[in-house]
Design an enzyme around this catalytic site. Structure first.
Site, mmCIF file in Angstrom:
data_model
loop_
_atom_site.group_PDB
_atom_site.id
_atom_site.type_symbol
_atom_site.label_atom_id
_atom_site.label_comp_id
_atom_site.label_asym_id
_atom_site.label_seq_id
_atom_site.Cartn_x
_atom_site.Cartn_y
_atom_site.Cartn_z
ATOM 1 N N GLU A 202 0.840 -1.207 0.000
ATOM 2 C CA GLU A 202 0.000 0.000 0.000
ATOM 3 C C GLU A 202 0.875 1.257 0.000
ATOM 4 O O GLU A 202 0.773 2.114 0.891
ATOM 5 C CB GLU A 202 -0.997 -0.006 1.175
ATOM 6 C CG GLU A 202 -1.988 -1.158 1.052
ATOM 7 C CD GLU A 202 -3.225 -1.050 1.942
ATOM 8 O OE1 GLU A 202 -3.263 -0.192 2.843
ATOM 9 O OE2 GLU A 202 -4.167 -1.843 1.722
ATOM 10 N N GLU A 326 -4.801 -8.641 -1.018
ATOM 11 C CA GLU A 326 -5.631 -8.620 0.195
ATOM 12 C C GLU A 326 -7.082 -8.537 -0.230
ATOM 13 O O GLU A 326 -7.449 -7.662 -1.015
ATOM 14 C CB GLU A 326 -5.281 -7.414 1.085
ATOM 15 C CG GLU A 326 -3.874 -7.489 1.654
ATOM 16 C CD GLU A 326 -3.520 -6.315 2.570
ATOM 17 O OE1 GLU A 326 -4.426 -5.652 3.095
ATOM 18 O OE2 GLU A 326 -2.310 -6.064 2.731
HETATM 19 O O1 AHR Z 1 -5.347 -6.327 6.532
HETATM 20 C C1 AHR Z 1 -5.291 -5.187 7.321
HETATM 21 C C2 AHR Z 1 -4.661 -4.006 6.607
HETATM 22 O O2 AHR Z 1 -5.435 -3.645 5.517
HETATM 23 C C3 AHR Z 1 -3.298 -4.237 6.005
HETATM 24 O O3 AHR Z 1 -2.275 -4.101 6.936
HETATM 25 C C4 AHR Z 1 -3.215 -3.168 4.973
HETATM 26 O O4 AHR Z 1 -2.399 -3.533 3.891
HETATM 27 C C5 AHR Z 1 -4.656 -2.954 4.566
HETATM 28 O O5 AHR Z 1 -5.011 -1.625 4.589
#
Ligand code: AHR
Length: 522
Positions: A202, A326
């Protein structure tokens, strides 16, 4: 109103429409799923079943690592129940150590004698102490133990490139270099296999709040120094876009596309967006929230499609993989828990979110070659929840179990004719499906009925396929928020499904309301 929503959905689901999804069907009739056996498509990469494990809440400590002296049954410090459960679903890859944690992580603080490791504050997640008991050796050995590939995320946001380069050398160098000797002194003579390395996480947010242009330049720079020994392969994964930020993908592909092997986008399913401040309980929601959540889960398809189109312009041969680094649901933390620990319950609703995602992944498997659900244990849409020595498998775990036959199989295109399921302003097709010919030759057909009140009669037509027998398993429950708790750990589990009839090239069955069925045709 109904028409407008339907039109909007078709616009979102451009690729689904292109693949023959017909939105209109007599609500009283039979829905049809045609599987085109004569048109084998892409491989369903096993890495689409990946897991994400971050230093967040009890995701690592307690969730995986309890230490060798713990009373909780363990193998070399890893809790046995979790290890066995992960092996049972054939977890193919684990992404670690973050997440936001990655861009503040300094690997040297997590090697050597555990009692002497640096103690820091986990600034992202609850401000708790992080004593680095679980570091590189612990993670890499864990990945090996559960037979998963290691996907390590490096620190771009707050560390220089040599730190990342030396970390990779520590893990992969077979030579007598100082770093290889240091690894041996720490108990590991042979190098580990690092399958994937993330160039930050991110970078548009917690990884440094960068603009796409700056992040792409840093990706080029850091990626240059990621080297592995001759004959060893490594996928370099760029920090990808948040949701539908196509500009990010455009810039990353244009400026760094030739130097990377994958780009990791993030998409979370939130019933309500952050800014609304609306409560998002993981249990005890109503049908409107059920429909809202599943509608939002399906939104990922248009986003995958959008990024794929951008990538096609720069990489028509599809060398660079799109990954969903994710994904999963994000609700309010369980009452009474540390809000920074992102601990939430997991219900039949989450199971449907997972099965819909697998169907979508199948439709985009040509470009989409990895996905990591957030997160593996105790955090967000978890596979397992633990409480001291107790552990429960969640409905999401059981979807990973039902669909595991898809791993590395061949996707067969499906055409779906389904009525709409509509609740208030949310409309989505009642039936979702995908089909994959497994590496074992078995034809696996995943079917979901998202309607929580009505069953669905389904005819699965086998076009260019033969099957002599059909068997199945089902995941369903009486309530939308059915879940497993420590007091009732087996409240929702798959059961065998014997009601599918195979006759003249067609399988007929009735899907109960809010259910997932996996058929195996042999
Ligand atoms: O999964 C939780 C958080 O969500 C992670 O650390 C981040 O990459 C995303 O914003």
């Amino acid at each position: 109103m109904r028409k407008i929503i339907a039109f909007t959905l078709m616009a979102f689901a451009g690729t689904a429409a292109a693949q023959g999804v017909s939105p209109v069907q007599d609500p009283a009739g039979t829905e049809t799923v045609v599987i085109h056996g004569d048109r084998p498509a892409s491989k369903f990469d096993r890495r689409l079943f990946g897991q994400f494990a971050e230093h967040l809440g009890t995701g690592i400590y307690e969730g995986i690592w309890v230490g060798k002296d713990s009373k909780i049954p363990n193998v070399d410090g890893y809790r046995l129940d979790v290890v066995e459960a992960l092996k049972a679903i054939k977890v193919p890859v684990i992404r670690w150590p973050g997440g936001c944690f990655a861009d503040e992580y300094h690997w040297r603080e997590g090697i050597g004698p555990q009692s002497q490791r640096k103690v820091k504050i986990n600034t992202n997640w609850g401000g708790v102490l992080e004593d680095n008991r679980f570091g590189t050796n612990e993670f890499m050995n864990f990945a090996e133990l559960v037979h998963a590939d290691a996907y390590v995320s490096g620190n771009v946001g707050s560390a220089p490139p040599f730190e990342m380069a030396e970390w990779l050398e520590y893990m992969t160098s077979p030579t007598g270099s100082s770093l290889a000797r240091e690894r041996a002194a720490n108990g590991r003579k042979q190098p580990w296999k690092v399958a994937m390395f993330g160039i930050g996480n991110e970078l548009w947010g917690c990884g440094g709040n960068m603009r796409a242009e700056y992040a792409a330049d840093l990706t080029r720079r850091y990626g240059t120094f990621l080297k592995v020994p001759k004959g060893v392969s490594l996928m370099k994964i760029a920090s990808g876009p948040n949701e539908d930020d196509y500009h990010w993908t455009e810039v990353m592909m244009r400026e760094a596309g030739s130097l990377i092997d994958g780009i990791g986008m993030h998409y979370y399913t939130l019933p309500y967006d952050w800014k609304t401040g609306q409560p998002r309980p993981s249990l005890g929601f109503d049908e409107e929230t059920w429909a809202r959540t599943l509608f939002k889960a399906e939104r990922i398809e248009a986003i995958i499609d959008g990024h794929s189109k951008v990538m096609d312009r720069y990489d028509p041969a599809k060398r660079v993989a799109l990954m969903v680094d994710e994904w999963g649901t994000w609700y309010d933390p369980d009452p009474g828990t540390n809000p920074g620990f992102l601990r939430q319950q997991n219900s039949l609703r989450d199971a449907l979110v997972a099965s819909l995602n697998f169907d979508i992944f199948a439709r985009h498997a040509d470009r989409l070659r990895g996905a990591n659900i957030a997160q593996m244990v105790n955090v967000l849409q978890a596979m397992m929840l633990t409480d001291g020595a107790r552990m429960v498998k969640t409905p999401t775990y059981y979807v990973f179990d039902l669909y595991k036959g898809y791993q590395d199989g061949t996707v067969l295109p499906v055409e779906i004719q389904s009525r709409w399921y509509t609740k208030d302003q949310w409309s989505l097709k009642a039936i979702s499906a995908s089909a994959v010919r497994g590496t074992d030759g078995v034809l696996h057909v995943g079917l979901s009925n998202v309607d929580p009140t009505k069953p669905a009669k389904v005819a699965v037509k086998l076009d260019g396929l033969t099957g002599a027998t059909v068997s199945g398993r089902i995941l369903t429950a009486d309530t939308m928020d059915a879940h497993n708790s420590f007091d009732a750990p087996h409240a929702i589990e798959p059961a065998s499904f014997d009601d599918a009839v195979l006759d003249h090239g067609e399988v007929r069955l009735t899907l109960p309301p809010k259910s997932i069925v996996m058929l195996d045709l042999r």
